[in-house]
Each structure stands twice: as structure tokens, then as C-alpha cells.
Design an enzyme around this catalytic site. Structure first.
Site, PDB file in Angstrom:
ATOM      1  N   GLN A 169     -10.025 -13.400  20.725  1.00 50.02           N
ATOM      2  CA  GLN A 169     -11.283 -12.691  20.543  1.00 50.02           C
ATOM      3  C   GLN A 169     -12.084 -13.337  19.421  1.00 50.02           C
ATOM      4  OE1 GLN A 169     -11.945  -8.648  18.756  1.00 50.02           O
ATOM      5  NE2 GLN A 169     -12.635  -8.149  20.831  1.00 50.02           N
ATOM      6  N   CYS A 180     -16.905  -4.060  17.249  1.00 50.18           N
ATOM      7  CA  CYS A 180     -16.412  -3.720  15.917  1.00 50.18           C
ATOM      8  C   CYS A 180     -17.549  -3.174  15.062  1.00 50.18           C
ATOM      9  CB  CYS A 180     -15.795  -4.944  15.252  1.00 50.18           C
ATOM     10  SG  CYS A 180     -15.124  -4.597  13.608  1.00 50.18           S
ATOM     11  N   LYS A 198     -16.094  -7.541  25.085  1.00 50.56           N
ATOM     12  CA  LYS A 198     -15.606  -6.196  24.783  1.00 50.56           C
ATOM     13  C   LYS A 198     -16.707  -5.489  23.998  1.00 50.56           C
ATOM     14  CE  LYS A 198     -11.645  -3.620  22.968  1.00 50.56           C
ATOM     15  NZ  LYS A 198     -12.316  -2.706  22.022  1.00 50.56           N
ATOM     16  N   GLY A 241     -10.158   2.897  24.831  1.00 57.63           N
ATOM     17  CA  GLY A 241     -10.563   3.971  23.932  1.00 57.63           C
ATOM     18  C   GLY A 241      -9.812   5.270  24.158  1.00 57.63           C
ATOM     19  N   GLY A 275      -4.786   0.248  22.741  1.00 55.67           N
ATOM     20  CA  GLY A 275      -4.743  -0.283  21.391  1.00 55.67           C
ATOM     21  C   GLY A 275      -3.654   0.355  20.561  1.00 55.67           C
TER      22      GLY A 275
END
Length: 344
Positions: free
Chosen positions: A69, A99, A138, A211, A237
Site C-alpha cells: 500500500q 487514512c 482503498k 470496516g 483488519g
């Protein structure tokens, strides 16, 4: 690793997580799932171009398929960084548009780029022209006062037109004003339906959802069609990191394949040679074992296992004997792989 393999692995992926998904974490996760797509921590284009590349980007072939990433916003810099990452052997290049940290905003990348879909698309196009591996994005469903119906569609349309191979959507807004990065992981409400509406509108696109997914059962549920619309992939995650044992069920549940090992202990033991090599090169045991503290939830001996690794693992000279002793605390007080009636 070709694009077809990555597309299949994208059915279930472990999210890029700062300070967590380093090369030791990924090798550990690979011992638990042979099929899932794994991600690096986010690395900035500047670090890739000018930093210690081997330390930042080096990884073991056994970790594959692995996506890197990138954080950045300048198309030429993204293209250069993507070429470098492709040279290291990564199976996919992913651009961070999610982010929310202040440091990331100051660098004009991450979630703030939701407000600049054309710039994101230019970055994707530049990377696509520079590399042969897939390029993905993303993102969030929006930021601050944006209308998620408009913001997500605008970003998706722009990057897909630029050749983006997949869009991974964290199904909540990022509030850049008023919430900390930690709060942004939990406070803005989840809106899974918004991601399904995007897939319904762009059925030809590969759309994954991320999420708040706390278990493998929840992941499976989100992969089931809603009103005839089915998403293409799931990204977990914190749940995958904090309870890594759930990854042992991924290959069977998501890919219809056998797990690499029958239980967590055998998965850890398979890593002993790699850990020995790391120690011989001057590394510390805790570089590896800090990622294993979430194993054996609810089993007798789990607390003693965590305590031993937390106290002894970081010490200079700690070796495989410490890890073996920690594993034995669980083995002697409960059966591995089976739920215990009470936690120690």
C-alpha cells in the site's frame, strides 16, 4: 503472481495496518491462511524512493500473494514508487485514500484525497502505465460534510475510468475535523448498504468491503448477495490481527480449500526455522511474537502464554525456547484448537 491469482485471493484480504502488518506479521498470517491476500503497512512514495528499501519493502516469497500500500498524491512519484515496488515482487499496488491522520493530511494523501477524485485518477493512470501488476484503491465512503452518495460515486467513476483493478471501500466516513484517527475507526457509523449500492451501479467493477467486520461469520454474511447484488471481496483488519486464529478458517469457508495447518500451534511451529534465521541475523524474538499474542482466546493457559511472551520475548537473547515454553503453557492446561469452558 499474476492478476488472476490476485483477483481470487482478493476474495478475503487482511487490511494494511500501521505498526502491525510488517513482514513478520504477514509470514505468521500466511501460516494460518494460504489463500488470503495480505497487505503491507502503508509506505509513502518518498520513503520508497529515498528510504532504506530493503528494510521497508523486503519480504519473503512465502508471504505471497502480498500487496503493497502506497501513500502519495503526485502521479509521477506514485509511478516511480510503483515501479520500485513491482521490482520487489509485490503482486498488487494499492493506493491509500482512506487514512485520516493529521500527518497523512499534511502530506496531501490518505482520506483527504476523497475531495480530489481527478488527482486520484491521475495517480492510478500513472501507476497503471508504469507497472504490469494490478493497481487498486482503498477509500472511505466520504469525508466530513461530503454526501457519500455523490463522493463515493465520483471517486469510483474516476479511478475505474483510469484503469483501477479493484476498489476496497471502508464503509464509513472519515471525519478529518474533530475526530482522531482512532475515533475514525469506530465513531462514524458503518453504511454497508452504500457499498452494495456502488456495486449495483458498477457491477463490472471488483468491489471489496472493509470496516467493522468482527468475525469470519460476519465476513461470510457480507459476501452473500443482497437483493441480487454480491460483493467481490472482504477485507478484515483489527479482528484478524487481534484474533488471528480466525484466519485458520478462511481457506475452508471462503476458498473451499484446506488450511495450511490443522491448528494454531502447528502453524507457529512451522515458523521456527524462519524465526531462527531472524534471531541469527540479530533480530529479537518479540519482533515476531508480538503478532502472536492474540492466539488461543478463551483457552486455559492463554493468559500465562501472553504474559511469558510479553515479559521475556523483548529481552536481549530471548530465543525459540521462550516461544516453546509459552506454547507449552497452553498445551499442558488445555487442548489446542478446541474451545475451552473457561479462560485461565
Amino acid at each position: 503472481m499474476d492478476a488472476v491469482d490476485v483477483t481470487r485471493s482478493r476474495r478475503f484480504s487482511v487490511a494494511p495496518m500501521m505498526d502491525w502488518t510488517d513482514r513478520h506479521c504477514r509470514l505468521f498470517h500466511r501460516a494460518l491462511t494460504g489463500r488470503a491476500l495480505l497487505y503491507t503497512e502503508m509506505v509513502t512514495t518518498g520513503a520508497v524512493r529515498f528510504g532504506p528499501r530493503e528494510r521497508l519493502l523486503g519480504f519473503s516469497p512465502e508471504e505471497q500473494p502480498v500487496a503493497v500500500q502506497l501513500g502519495g498524491s503526485e502521479p509521477a512519484e506514485l509511478a516511480e514508487a510503483a515501479r520500485i515496488c513491482e521490482g520487489f515482487g509485490y503482486a498488487e499496488i494499492n493506493l491509500n485514500v482512506g487514512c485520516p491522520s493529521d500527518r497523512v493530511q499534511d502530506g496531501r494523501f490518505g482520506a483527504c484525497l476523497m475531495a480530489e477524485p481527478v488527482r486520484v485518477a491521475d495517480g492510478v493512470a500513472a501507476m497503471k502505465a508504469a507497472v504490469q501488476v494490478p493497481v487498486t484503491v482503498k477509500c472511505r465512503i466520504g469525508i466530513d460534510d461530503q454526501d457519500p452518495e455523490l463522493a463515493l460515486d465520483e471517486l469510483a467513476d474516476a479511478v475505474l475510468a483510469a484503469g483501477c483493478d479493484a476498489l476496497i471501500v471502508h464503509a464509513r466516513k472519515a471525519w478529518l475535523k474533530g475526530l482522531s484517527p482512532r475515533e475514525n475507526r469506530d465513531v462514524p457509523p458503518l453504511d454497508y448498504d452504500r457499498v452494495f449500492r456502488l456495486k449495483a451501479r458498477r457491477p463490472e467493477a471488483h468491489i471489496s468491503i472493509n470496516g467493522g467486520i468482527g468475525s469470519l461469520a460476519e465476513a461470510e454474511a457480507l459476501l452473500r448477495p443482497r437483493a441480487g447484488v454480491a460483493l467481490d471481496g472482504i477485507m478484515l483488519g483489527r479482528a484478524a490481527y487481534q484474533n488471528p486464529e480466525l484466519l485458520l478458517g478462511v481457506d475452508a469457508a471462503i476458498f473451499g480449500a484446506a488450511a495450511p495447518h490443522e491448528d494454531a500451534r502447528s502453524a507457529v511451529e512451522s515458523l521456527f526455522p524462519a524465526i531462527a534465521d531472524h534471531l541469527a541475523a540479530g533480530g529479537r524474538l518479540s519482533n515476531v511474537t508480538r503478532h502472536m499474542l492474540g492466539l488461543f482466546p478463551g483457552q486455559p493457559g492463554a493468559r500465562a502464554y501472553r504474559r511469558l511472551l510479553s515479559v521475556e520475548g523483548p529481552k536481549a537473547g530471548a530465543g525459540l525456547d521462550v516461544l516453546r515454553a509459552a506454547l507449552d503453557l497452553v498445551r499442558e492446561r488445555g487442548s489446542l484448537g478446541a474451545p475451552a469452558e473457561a479462560a485461565a
